[in-house]
Design an enzyme around this catalytic site. Sequence first.
Site, PDB file in Angstrom:
ATOM      1  CG  ASN A 375      30.193  39.062  44.575  1.00 59.67           C
ATOM      2  OD1 ASN A 375      29.133  38.858  43.976  1.00 59.67           O
ATOM      3  ND2 ASN A 375      31.172  39.766  44.048  1.00 59.67           N
ATOM      4  CG  HIS A 406      36.525  42.534  41.052  1.00 65.09           C
ATOM      5  ND1 HIS A 406      36.580  41.165  41.201  1.00 65.09           N
ATOM      6  CD2 HIS A 406      35.558  42.960  41.906  1.00 65.09           C
ATOM      7  CE1 HIS A 406      35.692  40.788  42.115  1.00 65.09           C
ATOM      8  NE2 HIS A 406      35.061  41.850  42.548  1.00 65.09           N
TER       9      HIS A 406
END
Length: 527
Positions: A375, A406
């Site tokens: 990521n 998130h």
Amino acid sequence: MALDYYDGFRTFSWLGNIVGLPIDQYNNYQTEDNNETKKGKHRAKYFLITKDSYVNFVITQFIALMLAGLFRSSLSHKVVTPAIRHYFGLTIGLALGYFCFGRQAVHLVGLSLFCYAAMRIQNPICMHRSVLIVALAYLSTIHVHRQLYGYGMYTLDITGPLMVITQKVTSLAYSLHDGLARSKEELTPLQRHQAVYKMPTMTEYFSYVFHFQALMAGPVIFYRDYIDFIHGDHLKHATKSLTDQNNSNSESVNEIMLEPSLKKIVVKKVIASLICAAFFVTFLSMFSIQKIKDNEFLEGTTILYKIWYIYVSTMMVRFKYYHAWIFADAICNNSGLGFDGYRENGEPRWDKFANVDVINFETSLSLRDSIINWNMGTNRWLRSIVYDRVKKQRMIFTYALSALWHGFYPGYYLTFANGAYFTLVARIVRRNARPYFLGSKNLKLFYDAMTFLATRIIIAYISFSFVLLEFLPSIKLYLYMYLLPHFLGLVAIVILPRLPRLPEARNSDKNPSDSSNVRNGNLHKTM
């Protein structure tokens, strides 16, 4: 309610039935009650919803891949004006977003509009913080809404693109703050490169937010890089930064850099993405993460089997991310985005906005190196708006923003907390134990083999809760594994610093790769 949650087009459901996509985490998981309970019905419905959303996602990405090439041909910056390139990327992005998410696409526009209003209204001195609050509040509301309607449901939904848009609008706000409210002397080299000195027009702003190359799965592209792409300056700037020829004639540089090799890298990434998708579809159902909640698995298997199973099951889930990220990178490359100069052998690099380095992640010798290669777009974003700006407690603030971005599943927070703990353990092991293995090649090879194995185990150990999402089942599995990695880490923290220090330890504390990773925007010290 669950059936209504996904609002995208269902025109191609038949394609999912033929191909067998996707394999959802619930599809092989049986409830304890074999009757057709309400819970069982919901599990079947979730699978159908996931199938529709995933098929639509794949279709939109293939359409984006085909249309991206127009930016290098009939819609090249040498053929059309920047406005036409803006409108093309914006229009296609909105169309694909509506096809994939239906009426829920209004949230993409809503978040973007609120943040743009905050940029226009607020003073540049405090505007960046206002935009961050607005974006995170909107995103968090959608996260909560999704959890209420389909807790634990693994499907492509509007939160994915919203997370990417949140990164875009907040990074733009901080770049505007740097350009309009700070002097150049205050900025780091990266901040100077990303600084924006003029408020974007609505066309520029919404084109940047919704351009189809990176709408569905990223990667995060900073505003200055996107505007350079629209005006055709991205190749020139990449070459100048690499060769340090800032005073060279820009026309000659453009002439040299007009057509770097693209076909090979795009085909390579598309094939790699499809291979990852094949692994994901074929094997995920055989290693459902839901199995670890079964009493038979918890009580009837050894700790070695448990470690092996969570390693394989989490790796199968990673192939889903590899598939999406690599394909998205291929789309950007096919449009001309992502060029990062040339390697020493003269081969062009197309990884400027890459989100993952699969080989380096899966073969890394430390948790730090794994995080660097996972990521990477989010790492760049976190560094840009948090890590480089906070004077104290950088790690805490960076982890806090990453967790909030998130969502609110407890499994996420278990993973982040364990990630911080084992990152500390890994540093202590490297600083205090590694020097003892540098005396010979065989000892160094043994140390590397052990750290390779330990890294694979720790990644599985801390990431399964991120996939499972649930708190109590995750804790239960930890207890059935006797918290062994945690205790071994605690032993390392207590004992290793008390060992006699070797001369090599001082050099190992100053790892030369650390400074290069910082320059490249990696958060190995924070993540």
